[in-house]
Write a protein that holds these residues in place. Structure first.
Motif, PDB file in Angstrom:
ATOM      1  N   UNK A   1       0.851  -1.161   0.000  1.00  0.00           N
ATOM      2  CA  UNK A   1       0.000   0.000   0.000  1.00  0.00           C
ATOM      3  C   UNK A   1       0.903   1.232   0.000  1.00  0.00           C
ATOM      4  N   UNK A   2       0.456   2.282  -0.645  1.00  0.00           N
ATOM      5  CA  UNK A   2       1.191   3.547  -0.729  1.00  0.00           C
ATOM      6  C   UNK A   2       0.343   4.644  -0.107  1.00  0.00           C
ATOM      7  N   UNK A   3       0.999   5.582   0.535  1.00  0.00           N
ATOM      8  CA  UNK A   3       0.321   6.627   1.279  1.00  0.00           C
ATOM      9  C   UNK A   3       0.954   7.975   0.947  1.00  0.00           C
ATOM     10  N   UNK A   4       0.119   8.985   0.711  1.00  0.00           N
ATOM     11  CA  UNK A   4       0.596  10.360   0.555  1.00  0.00           C
ATOM     12  C   UNK A   4       0.048  11.154   1.734  1.00  0.00           C
ATOM     13  N   UNK A   5       0.950  11.782   2.479  1.00  0.00           N
ATOM     14  CA  UNK A   5       0.573  12.656   3.583  1.00  0.00           C
ATOM     15  C   UNK A   5       0.828  14.089   3.141  1.00  0.00           C
ATOM     16  N   UNK A   6      -0.191  14.944   3.271  1.00  0.00           N
ATOM     17  CA  UNK A   6      -0.103  16.332   2.823  1.00  0.00           C
ATOM     18  C   UNK A   6      -0.286  17.257   4.017  1.00  0.00           C
ATOM     19  N   UNK A   7       0.635  18.208   4.153  1.00  0.00           N
ATOM     20  CA  UNK A   7       0.565  19.220   5.203  1.00  0.00           C
ATOM     21  C   UNK A   7       0.279  20.559   4.528  1.00  0.00           C
ATOM     22  N   UNK A   8      -0.896  21.134   4.776  1.00  0.00           N
ATOM     23  CA  UNK A   8      -1.270  22.389   4.123  1.00  0.00           C
ATOM     24  C   UNK A   8      -0.865  23.586   4.975  1.00  0.00           C
ATOM     25  N   UNK A   9      -0.918  24.762   4.371  1.00  0.00           N
ATOM     26  CA  UNK A   9      -0.559  26.000   5.075  1.00  0.00           C
ATOM     27  C   UNK A   9      -1.531  26.306   6.209  1.00  0.00           C
ATOM     28  N   UNK A  10      -2.738  25.792   6.119  1.00  0.00           N
ATOM     29  CA  UNK A  10      -3.746  26.007   7.163  1.00  0.00           C
ATOM     30  C   UNK A  10      -3.580  25.030   8.321  1.00  0.00           C
ATOM     31  N   UNK A  11      -2.449  24.323   8.347  1.00  0.00           N
ATOM     32  CA  UNK A  11      -2.128  23.340   9.397  1.00  0.00           C
ATOM     33  C   UNK A  11      -3.115  22.176   9.416  1.00  0.00           C
ATOM     34  N   UNK A  12      -3.523  21.764   8.227  1.00  0.00           N
ATOM     35  CA  UNK A  12      -4.407  20.614   8.069  1.00  0.00           C
ATOM     36  C   UNK A  12      -3.585  19.463   7.496  1.00  0.00           C
ATOM     37  N   UNK A  13      -3.743  18.291   8.055  1.00  0.00           N
ATOM     38  CA  UNK A  13      -3.052  17.102   7.570  1.00  0.00           C
ATOM     39  C   UNK A  13      -4.069  16.198   6.875  1.00  0.00           C
ATOM     40  N   UNK A  14      -3.759  15.816   5.633  1.00  0.00           N
ATOM     41  CA  UNK A  14      -4.620  14.912   4.874  1.00  0.00           C
ATOM     42  C   UNK A  14      -3.793  13.713   4.436  1.00  0.00           C
ATOM     43  N   UNK A  15      -4.435  12.550   4.406  1.00  0.00           N
ATOM     44  CA  UNK A  15      -3.747  11.334   3.979  1.00  0.00           C
ATOM     45  C   UNK A  15      -4.560  10.647   2.884  1.00  0.00           C
ATOM     46  N   UNK A  16      -3.849  10.169   1.873  1.00  0.00           N
ATOM     47  CA  UNK A  16      -4.462   9.461   0.759  1.00  0.00           C
ATOM     48  C   UNK A  16      -3.794   8.095   0.634  1.00  0.00           C
ATOM     49  N   UNK A  17      -4.584   7.060   0.398  1.00  0.00           N
ATOM     50  CA  UNK A  17      -4.061   5.698   0.263  1.00  0.00           C
ATOM     51  C   UNK A  17      -4.241   5.200  -1.166  1.00  0.00           C
ATOM     52  N   UNK A  18      -3.238   4.457  -1.647  1.00  0.00           N
ATOM     53  CA  UNK A  18      -3.256   3.900  -2.997  1.00  0.00           C
ATOM     54  C   UNK A  18      -2.774   2.465  -2.953  1.00  0.00           C
ATOM     55  N   UNK A  19      -3.282   1.653  -3.867  1.00  0.00           N
ATOM     56  CA  UNK A  19      -2.889   0.244  -3.923  1.00  0.00           C
ATOM     57  C   UNK A  19      -1.581   0.036  -4.664  1.00  0.00           C
ATOM     58  N   UNK A  20      -1.283   0.880  -5.657  1.00  0.00           N
ATOM     59  CA  UNK A  20      -0.069   0.692  -6.443  1.00  0.00           C
ATOM     60  C   UNK A  20       0.815   1.933  -6.387  1.00  0.00           C
ATOM     61  N   UNK A  21       2.095   1.712  -6.622  1.00  0.00           N
ATOM     62  CA  UNK A  21       3.055   2.821  -6.644  1.00  0.00           C
ATOM     63  C   UNK A  21       2.752   3.779  -7.796  1.00  0.00           C
TER      64      UNK A  21
END
Length: 53
Positions: A1-21
């Motif tokens: 599994x692959x994960x993207x963690x995003x930190x925005x300027x508004x101090x919000x953390x979002x995470x997205x999950x993917x099955x393939x690279x």
């Protein structure tokens, strides 16, 4: 599994999950903000099992 963690300027953390690279890398290009691409490996994944004789 692959994960993207995003930190925005508004101090919000979002995470997205993917099955393939490939899916994750394509999405990574289109996401704005500070981001981290990670591969998640679970020790109970079938692809990691060793066959013993």
């Amino acid at each position: 599994m692959w994960n993207i963690t995003v930190f925005s300027k508004e101090k919000i953390i979002m995470m997205y999950e993917f099955n393939t690279e490939q899916e994750a890398r394509e999405a990574f290009k289109n996401i704005y903000g500070n981001k981290i691409l990670s591969e998640i490996i679970y020790f109970n994944d079938e692809c990691l099992l060793l066959e013993t004789v």
